[in-house]
Scaffold this active site. Structure first.
Site, mmCIF file in Angstrom:
data_model
loop_
_atom_site.group_PDB
_atom_site.id
_atom_site.type_symbol
_atom_site.label_atom_id
_atom_site.label_comp_id
_atom_site.label_asym_id
_atom_site.label_seq_id
_atom_site.Cartn_x
_atom_site.Cartn_y
_atom_site.Cartn_z
ATOM 1 N N ASP A 176 -3.824 12.643 -31.280
ATOM 2 C CA ASP A 176 -5.068 12.948 -30.810
ATOM 3 C C ASP A 176 -5.032 13.939 -29.757
ATOM 4 O OD1 ASP A 176 -6.192 11.388 -32.943
ATOM 5 O OD2 ASP A 176 -6.812 10.040 -31.398
ATOM 6 N N GLN A 177 -5.984 14.831 -29.657
ATOM 7 C CA GLN A 177 -5.981 15.775 -28.701
ATOM 8 C C GLN A 177 -5.967 15.307 -27.179
ATOM 9 O OE1 GLN A 177 -8.425 19.153 -29.029
ATOM 10 N NE2 GLN A 177 -8.406 19.904 -26.879
#
Length: 355
Positions: A176-177
């Site tokens: 995930d970012q």
């Protein structure tokens, strides 16, 4: 030119590994470059990184290594292992840098020049793959909400171009970012196919550190609940425990590393790798991750941001374990400074729970 004759200790070893063993003072990039540029010949034939050497083979390197004396550049020597060092003694290991080397672009021209490629925090680089320590806030790949040229994949492409690779480095999995830590990128097509197969068949063990709300009742356990993706204007989320046709099996193993007043630091091993798996699973049992703006306790997030200085999701990919061409690979990546700073402010609880 450097000429070496293979003895029994280097027999049945890949060419790229032989170069690393025989010339330990040279950088990996030097070896990869001479192989790519066809400056290594085995018995007069252009060498391939993955070819196996045999006893008596003659390896000629048409490059001058800084670590080799000028007088012996053209000499023919039999290479032997250093004393007490045998192939397979220890697993291959790698460690991320103690502090992040990522900088910030100060102008559009810097961003257009691929500045991020210069700042990649490389945990380990081999002929087949590279492992990157991704910072929080950087998207793994291009997508909606990500400006062109500002994802890890695009930085890797620029890095690969500068390295002279004939294959665009391609990540074998994602983070995930908001999550930091290790991502594996393949440097060849066959490597990508093998890595994705290994991940799909659970042959790559992925471990994470997370700081969760509250104290868990058990010091170790497993969350085995399905996840179902739901899409909305504010972003996709995963619902836990659904039984519909779109529900996917998801298994998360955890162990508490340290209890603190109001929080637990847990080490997590994923058996499956679904989107938002760790975040959704822990939120579902009443222990959301700190700093999680999608599944977390929003009031608590405001408090820890103000009191502890936590401005991101507390989730970090800290270890990878897998076997590559017969070698056990163990890669460790410590908590980044901003997360370690939060831990340093917490008060440990020193008691044992009943299992």
């Amino acid at each position: 030119m450097i000429t070496r004759v293979i003895d029994r200790n280097f027999a049945n070893m890949r060419l790229d590994r032989f170069l690393r063993k025989a010339f330990p003072d040279e950088s990996l990039s030097v070896f990869f470059a001479v192989i790519r540029k066809k400056k290594v010949r085995v018995n007069g034939v252009v060498g391939k990184a993955n070819q196996m050497l045999q006893e008596g083979d003659t390896v000629c390197i048409y490059e001058n290594f800084k670590s080799v004396d000028a007088d012996s550049q053209g000499a023919t020597n039999v290479i032997q292992f250093p004393a007490n060092q045998n192939e397979g003694d220890k697993p291959s290991t790698g460690f991320a840098k103690a502090k992040s080397t990522w900088g910030k672009a100060t102008s559009p021209s810097e961003k257009q020049s691929g500045w991020g490629a210069n700042e990649l925090d490389i945990v380990i680089q081999t002929e087949d793959y590279v492992v990157i320590n991704k910072p929080s806030g950087l998207a793994s790949q291009p997508g909606s909400g990500t400006r062109p040229g500002e994802s890890l994949v695009e930085y890797l492409w620029e890095w690969g171009r500068r390295e002279g690779l004939d294959f665009k480095p391609t990540i074998a999995h994602r983070l995930d970012q908001e999550t930091s830590g290790m991502i594996i990128a393949a440097l060849h097509g066959d490597t990508l196919r093998e890595l994705t197969r290994m991940i799909r068949e659970h042959e790559v063990d992925k471990f994470y550190f997370a700081l969760v709300k509250g104290n868990l009742k058990k010091d170790k356990g497993t969350i085995n609940e399905t996840l179902t993706r739901t899409d909305a204007a504010k972003g996709s989320k995963m619902k836990v425990g659904e039984t519909g046709k779109d529900a996917q099996k998801a298994v998360t193993h955890y162990r508490v590393k340290q209890h603190y007043e109001g929080y637990d630091l847990v080490k997590i091993k994923l058996e499956t790798g679904r989107m938002h798996q760790i975040r959704a699973h822990f939120a579902s049992i009443g222990h959301p991750l700190l700093g999680d703006t999608r599944y977390g306790d929003f009031a608590l997030n405001r408090d820890v941001k103000k009191q502890l200085g936590l401005h991101r999701l507390f989730l970090h990919s800290c270890r990878l374990e897998f076997t590559w061409h017969g070698d056990k690979i163990v890669l460790d990546c410590p908590l980044p400074k901003e997360l370690q700073s939060v831990i340093n402010q917490l008060k440990p609880l020193r008691f044992e729970r009943n299992h």
